[in-house]
Design an enzyme around this catalytic site. Structure first.
Site, PDB file in Angstrom:
ATOM      1  N   ASP A 156       0.811  -1.214   0.000  1.00  0.00           N
ATOM      2  CA  ASP A 156       0.000   0.000   0.000  1.00  0.00           C
ATOM      3  C   ASP A 156       0.846   1.266   0.000  1.00  0.00           C
ATOM      4  O   ASP A 156       0.647   2.163   0.822  1.00  0.00           O
ATOM      5  CB  ASP A 156      -0.946   0.015   1.210  1.00  0.00           C
ATOM      6  N   GLU A 172     -11.165   1.280  -3.683  1.00  0.00           N
ATOM      7  CA  GLU A 172     -10.451   1.678  -2.461  1.00  0.00           C
ATOM      8  C   GLU A 172      -9.151   2.381  -2.820  1.00  0.00           C
ATOM      9  O   GLU A 172      -8.824   2.566  -3.988  1.00  0.00           O
ATOM     10  CB  GLU A 172     -10.167   0.436  -1.610  1.00  0.00           C
TER      11      GLU A 172
END
Length: 528
Positions: A31, A190
């Site tokens: 991420d 997301e």
């Protein structure tokens, strides 16, 4: 008390590299989010149940990275007590605005979304400013008119990207959450990031779930509130139709503007063997170039894929000195490479009770408990490597054990450890899968004195061995498959696994306090 020290280094060359190897930050660093301040670039990464949280890396050339700190170093910033495996910290974003760094993220362990600030990215970072408890993957966008937009996922697998205004003076959100984009139809829209480029607002998200359908899509608008027009060539980055590529699960990206044009960082995995669907060292950080086509849409690396070897950014090369393979524990603080599980009990650790050793005072907590055992670990960042440690430990009870662990999560781990069995000190080798010990535990007699424990890793196997300090003969206790610690083997039935394998040192009394301390003279991670 064991504190966390900073490892500072510098070194550079003004030459430009022609190519670079992906990943640029190997091992469990998922991420990624990136920001630029002048000629300096900074990334942050998810850490889930590990502590400290959110490592921050620094680069001058986008290829060579050095860790300079953590954003979350106190329990008040990162409460993780009893956090489930792959709970804790999800998908941080880092941004810089008017002399201040902002890191915003989600603690899914029941606490929600928050941000911290710092003047120096190496820290210290502020106490959390908590915002809301719904959704995940928050991001910030600072517009030219002074407004600050708070953007995140909302609504679960079939949810959307929502947005509100953030008042920096009060630290409060204002106005209702507005759905600004549903994505292109993939599940889990997301990881949103907004950018203003040539007068347009671009909204980049990830879709398809963080597995083999992962992808990056983008939309744009004349207003940060939309309506957003989807890029007709979405997704702009994915490997979901290229299962034979050695890099898979490509997604969760962030853009950065540089003197050599636009680049992005993203996560991806390297299954072992290539072409199989088993990855065990985690989601890693990759780099790719971006250009804008004649219609103003970003194109990643020409064709929306990334490769293991790519053309390097045309930036002055800046290489950081390599960290030593061996940690002799001569400092009063642990090096930044080390992590605890959840919030540690600092009574379990000492670097001063026996100078030159890391002492672990094993508690009743063991590696299978959803808790914080006496454990310090570092990421496995190479497929071929050897992790070893010299342990001085004389167990008094058959409950006592201390040694090395290869950990994926609480229910999946392998360990080699010194213990007491049948009145004699022995070394055990154990495999724990699905929360249960599989196959008989193997034992080997070991003479008195320190014992060297070793884990040799190859892409498909771990080999566990030991040798007495009085002998140069190694005893191989057994082997284990790397794929059995992979995310795919664990699946979602056993608490999920968004992390990668760790090599760790540990001590435990297995339900009782360990009757004697475990002293580690050194730990070595070698790739030669």
């Amino acid at each position: 008390m064991v504190a966390l020290g900073l490892v500072l280094a510098c070194g550079c060359s003004q030459q430009q590299a022609k190519t670079f190897n992906n990943p640029v930050i190997p091992g469990f660093y998922p991420d990624p989010s990136i920001c630029r301040v002048g000629d300096d670039y900074y990334t942050v990464h998810s850490t889930f149940e590990y502590f400290p949280g959110v490592p921050i890396f620094h680069s001058k050339d986008l290829v060579h990275w050095e860790q300079i700190g953590y954003c979350l170093t106190q329990e008040s910033q990162l409460p993780l007590r009893k956090a489930r495996a792959s709970g804790g910290i999800y998908a941080p974003t880092i941004r810089y605005h008017n002399g201040t760094f902002y890191m915003i993220t989600t603690n899914v362990n029941g606490h929600g979304n928050f941000y911290v600030t710092a003047k120096n990215p190496a820290g210290p970072w502020s106490e959390p400013i908590w915002l809301d408890s719904s959704g995940m993957d928050p991001s910030l966008f600072f517009d030219n008119d002074g407004k600050v937009y708070y953007i995140r996922h909302e609504g679960g697998a079939n949810g959307y990207i929502g947005q509100r205004i953030l008042n920096l003076e009060t630290g409060k959100l204002e106005g209702p959450m507005k759905n600004i984009w549903n994505g292109t139809g993939g599940v889990w829209a997301e990881g949103p990031h907004m950018y203003k480029i040539n007068g347009k607002y671009y909204l980049m998200v990830s879709e398809g779930g963080t597995s083999y359908d992962h992808s990056v899509t983008i939309a744009r608008s004349d207003s940060p509130w939309g309506p957003f027009e989807s890029n007709p060539k979405n997704p702009i980055l994915t490997h979901r139709k290229n299962p034979k590529l050695p890099i898979q699960v490509v997604g969760h990206a962030d853009l950065v503007d540089t003197p050599d044009g636009w680049w992005l960082v993203c996560l991806a995995v390297r299954p072992q063997p290539p072409g199989a669907r088993f990855h065990h060292i985690g989601r890693e950080t990759f780099l790719a170039p971006v250009v804008f086509d004649s219609n103003g849409w970003p194109v990643v690396n020409g064709n929306g894929t990334i490769q293991p070897v790519m053309a390097a950014p045309k930036l002055p090369q800046h290489i950081w000195p390599q960290l030593p393979a061996r940690d002799n524990f001569d400092s009063k603080t642990l090096a930044m490479r080390w992590n605890y599980l959840r919030n540690p009990d600092m009574n379990d650790y000492s670097l001063t009770e026996r100078p030159g050793f890391l002492r672990l005072n094993g508690s009743d907590v063991n590696l299978s408990n959803v808790d914080s055992p006496a454990f310090v670990g570092r990421r496995q960042t190479d497929f071929n490597c050897v992790a070893s440690a010299l342990l001085d430990f004389n167990p008094k009870s058959e409950n006592d054990e201390a040694g090395l662990v290869v950990r994926s999560n609480d229910k999946y781990h392998y360990e080699i450890a010194a213990t007491l069995k049948d009145g004699k000190r022995q070394v055990l080798f154990r495999k724990v899968l699905k929360g249960k010990t599989i196959e008989p535990v193997k034992y080997a007699d070991i003479s008195e004195g320190p014992v060297e424990l070793m884990v040799k890793a190859t892409p498909l196997n771990y080999e566990f061995s030991c040798k007495s300090s009085r002998s140069n003969t190694s005893i191989i206790l057994g082997t284990a498959l790397t794929k059995d610690l992979s995310v795919e083997a664990i699946g979602f039935e056993d608490g999920m696994c968004f992390t990668g394998d760790y090599f760790g040192m540990y001590a435990t009394g297995n339900g009782k306090k360990c009757s004697t301390p475990a002293d580690f003279d050194w730990f070595e991670y070698d790739t030669d």
